[in-house]
Design an enzyme around this catalytic site. Sequence first.
Site, PDB file in Angstrom:
ATOM      1  N   HIS A  45      46.169  37.878  21.699  1.00  0.00           N
ATOM      2  CA  HIS A  45      45.397  36.849  22.302  1.00  0.00           C
ATOM      3  C   HIS A  45      44.485  36.187  21.095  1.00  0.00           C
ATOM      4  O   HIS A  45      43.079  36.650  21.048  1.00  0.00           O
ATOM      5  CB  HIS A  45      44.269  37.221  23.353  1.00  0.00           C
ATOM      6  CG  HIS A  45      45.044  37.436  24.758  1.00  0.00           C
ATOM      7  ND1 HIS A  45      44.704  38.351  25.816  1.00  0.00           N
ATOM      8  CD2 HIS A  45      46.279  36.516  25.211  1.00  0.00           C
ATOM      9  CE1 HIS A  45      45.564  37.992  26.672  1.00  0.00           C
ATOM     10  NE2 HIS A  45      46.471  37.124  26.246  1.00  0.00           N
ATOM     11  N   HIS A  78      51.021  42.892  24.909  1.00  0.00           N
ATOM     12  CA  HIS A  78      50.257  43.420  26.171  1.00  0.00           C
ATOM     13  C   HIS A  78      51.325  44.131  27.361  1.00  0.00           C
ATOM     14  O   HIS A  78      50.822  44.490  28.239  1.00  0.00           O
ATOM     15  CB  HIS A  78      49.602  42.053  26.734  1.00  0.00           C
ATOM     16  CG  HIS A  78      49.005  41.009  26.253  1.00  0.00           C
ATOM     17  ND1 HIS A  78      49.311  40.002  25.413  1.00  0.00           N
ATOM     18  CD2 HIS A  78      47.661  41.201  25.540  1.00  0.00           C
ATOM     19  CE1 HIS A  78      48.681  39.445  24.797  1.00  0.00           C
ATOM     20  NE2 HIS A  78      47.499  40.240  24.703  1.00  0.00           N
ATOM     21  N   CYS A 100      52.420  46.901  22.576  1.00  0.00           N
ATOM     22  CA  CYS A 100      51.737  48.052  21.845  1.00  0.00           C
ATOM     23  C   CYS A 100      52.055  49.413  22.290  1.00  0.00           C
ATOM     24  O   CYS A 100      52.157  49.755  23.656  1.00  0.00           O
ATOM     25  CB  CYS A 100      50.139  47.817  21.973  1.00  0.00           C
ATOM     26  SG  CYS A 100      49.338  49.250  21.265  1.00  0.00           S
ATOM     27  N   HIS A 128      44.767  39.858  33.753  1.00  0.00           N
ATOM     28  CA  HIS A 128      45.104  40.020  32.392  1.00  0.00           C
ATOM     29  C   HIS A 128      46.617  40.285  32.374  1.00  0.00           C
ATOM     30  O   HIS A 128      47.086  41.328  32.865  1.00  0.00           O
ATOM     31  CB  HIS A 128      44.163  41.098  31.876  1.00  0.00           C
ATOM     32  CG  HIS A 128      44.346  41.292  30.271  1.00  0.00           C
ATOM     33  ND1 HIS A 128      45.255  41.777  29.896  1.00  0.00           N
ATOM     34  CD2 HIS A 128      43.556  40.731  29.457  1.00  0.00           C
ATOM     35  CE1 HIS A 128      45.260  41.925  28.439  1.00  0.00           C
ATOM     36  NE2 HIS A 128      44.110  40.969  28.065  1.00  0.00           N
ATOM     37  N   GLU A 130      48.179  42.392  30.475  1.00  0.00           N
ATOM     38  CA  GLU A 130      48.245  43.932  30.285  1.00  0.00           C
ATOM     39  C   GLU A 130      48.400  44.448  31.556  1.00  0.00           C
ATOM     40  O   GLU A 130      49.170  45.497  31.917  1.00  0.00           O
ATOM     41  CB  GLU A 130      47.243  44.650  29.438  1.00  0.00           C
ATOM     42  CG  GLU A 130      47.755  45.974  29.023  1.00  0.00           C
ATOM     43  CD  GLU A 130      46.894  46.730  28.634  1.00  0.00           C
ATOM     44  OE1 GLU A 130      46.374  48.108  28.800  1.00  0.00           O
ATOM     45  OE2 GLU A 130      45.958  46.278  27.552  1.00  0.00           O
ATOM     46  N   CYS A 198      42.418  52.492  24.134  1.00  0.00           N
ATOM     47  CA  CYS A 198      42.988  52.884  22.680  1.00  0.00           C
ATOM     48  C   CYS A 198      41.867  53.104  21.619  1.00  0.00           C
ATOM     49  O   CYS A 198      40.635  52.756  21.593  1.00  0.00           O
ATOM     50  CB  CYS A 198      43.779  51.740  22.264  1.00  0.00           C
ATOM     51  SG  CYS A 198      42.975  50.309  21.617  1.00  0.00           S
ATOM     52  N   SER A 226      40.727  36.928  24.893  1.00  0.00           N
ATOM     53  CA  SER A 226      40.781  38.456  24.287  1.00  0.00           C
ATOM     54  C   SER A 226      39.872  39.321  24.833  1.00  0.00           C
ATOM     55  O   SER A 226      38.748  39.270  24.816  1.00  0.00           O
ATOM     56  CB  SER A 226      40.555  38.318  22.717  1.00  0.00           C
ATOM     57  OG  SER A 226      40.406  39.424  22.309  1.00  0.00           O
ATOM     58  N   SER A 227      40.353  40.301  25.774  1.00  0.00           N
ATOM     59  CA  SER A 227      39.736  41.091  26.445  1.00  0.00           C
ATOM     60  C   SER A 227      38.602  41.986  25.341  1.00  0.00           C
ATOM     61  O   SER A 227      37.717  42.165  25.622  1.00  0.00           O
ATOM     62  CB  SER A 227      40.599  42.202  27.459  1.00  0.00           C
ATOM     63  OG  SER A 227      39.769  43.251  27.847  1.00  0.00           O
ATOM     64  N   ASN A 228      39.378  42.468  24.484  1.00  0.00           N
ATOM     65  CA  ASN A 228      38.675  43.717  23.687  1.00  0.00           C
ATOM     66  C   ASN A 228      37.384  42.806  22.598  1.00  0.00           C
ATOM     67  O   ASN A 228      36.204  43.306  22.734  1.00  0.00           O
ATOM     68  CB  ASN A 228      39.453  44.138  22.943  1.00  0.00           C
ATOM     69  CG  ASN A 228      39.929  43.568  21.637  1.00  0.00           C
ATOM     70  OD1 ASN A 228      39.329  43.569  20.419  1.00  0.00           O
ATOM     71  ND2 ASN A 228      40.859  42.952  21.577  1.00  0.00           N
TER      72      ASN A 228
END
Length: 317
Positions: A45, A78, A100, A128, A130, A198, A226-228
Site C-alpha cells: 500500500h 497482503h 508476506c 482490508h 489482508e 508482525c 496503508s494500515s500500519n
Amino acid sequence: MDMDKELLLAQPRGFCAGVDRAIEIVERALTQFGAPIYVRHEIVHNAYVVEDLRNKGAIFIEELADVPTGNTVVFSAHGVSKAIQAEAKLRGLTVFDATCPLVTKVHIEVAKMRREGREIIMIGHDGHPEVEGTMGQAEQGMYLVETVADVENIAVNDPNNLAYVSQTTLSVDDTADVIEALKRKFPNIAEPKKGDICYATTNRQEAVKFMAPQVEVVIVVGSPNSSNSNRLREVAEKKGCSAYMVDNASQIDPAWLIGKNRIGVTAGASAPEILVQAVVDRLKQLGVKSVRPLSGVEENVTFPLPKGLSGLPITSA
C-alpha cells in the site's frame, strides 16, 4: 522568532522484509518474463511504489478475470483467499505469491484451528485485503471484530471451542484491549503460539512511542490506505503529539511547523526511504537546521523468494 528547528528520525522506519520481498518478486518477474506482469491488488500500500512498478510494466488488477489466460500474476503482500488461489489454478495462470510469510503464518494457524474444530475470531479492519485473505482461508466458522464493542456484540456457536488471530498491521495497544475483552467474554479462547502482529509493525510503533515525547509534531510518510502507517499516526497522537500522514513531501503544510522546534519523522513499512529523504529535504527548506537519527532496533530479517524466480540481477526499466 522560532529557534533553530531540529528533526528526529525514528529507527526503525520504512520498508520491512515482507515489503522488500514483495517488490523484488514483481521486479524479478518483469526481468525474467518481460512485461506485462499482472499484480492482484496493490503489491504494497504505497502510491510511489505502485506507480514505479506500473512504469516498469506491472498491471494492477483487482479481479483475476482481468488477467488474460496464460499470463503471470503476482499475489500482493497482503495475501489472498483460498477461492482466489483456486480460481488462478483453474484458469492456468502462472502464480508468484508475494504474500508476506508472516501473513502466511496466520493463514496456517487458521487452517490448523479449523481442523481442530474451533471457530475463529479475527481481529482486523473490515475490507482490508489482508483480512479478506485470512477470513477466506476457511469457508465458515470465522468472525471479524475490530473493537472492544464488537466483542461485546458477538455471538458464537460454542464459546468453549474458540480461537483468535489478528491482522499483522494493527495497533499493538488497541489489539491488547480487544484480546483482553475476548478473554473476559470467552475464558477458554485459544491464542496463537506467538502474537500475530508482525515484528515490523511492533518495532515501528515502539520507535514512535520513544520519539513522540521528544518532539512537538510527528510526520508519518505513508499512503492513506496503508494500515500500519495509519497506526503510526495514531500512536503519536496517543502520546499527545500532533501527527500528520503524508504520501510525499509536497503534502507537508508549512503551518504544521509554526512554533514547533522539534519535528519527528517516521515511515510506514511500505514507504520507501527515497520519500523520507524528500520529506527531510522539504523540512530543511522550511527551517530545519539539524537532523538526528534516533537509536532503535536494528532489523536484519530477510525472507526467501518463491521458487521459479531466477537469482539474476534485476534490470531497471
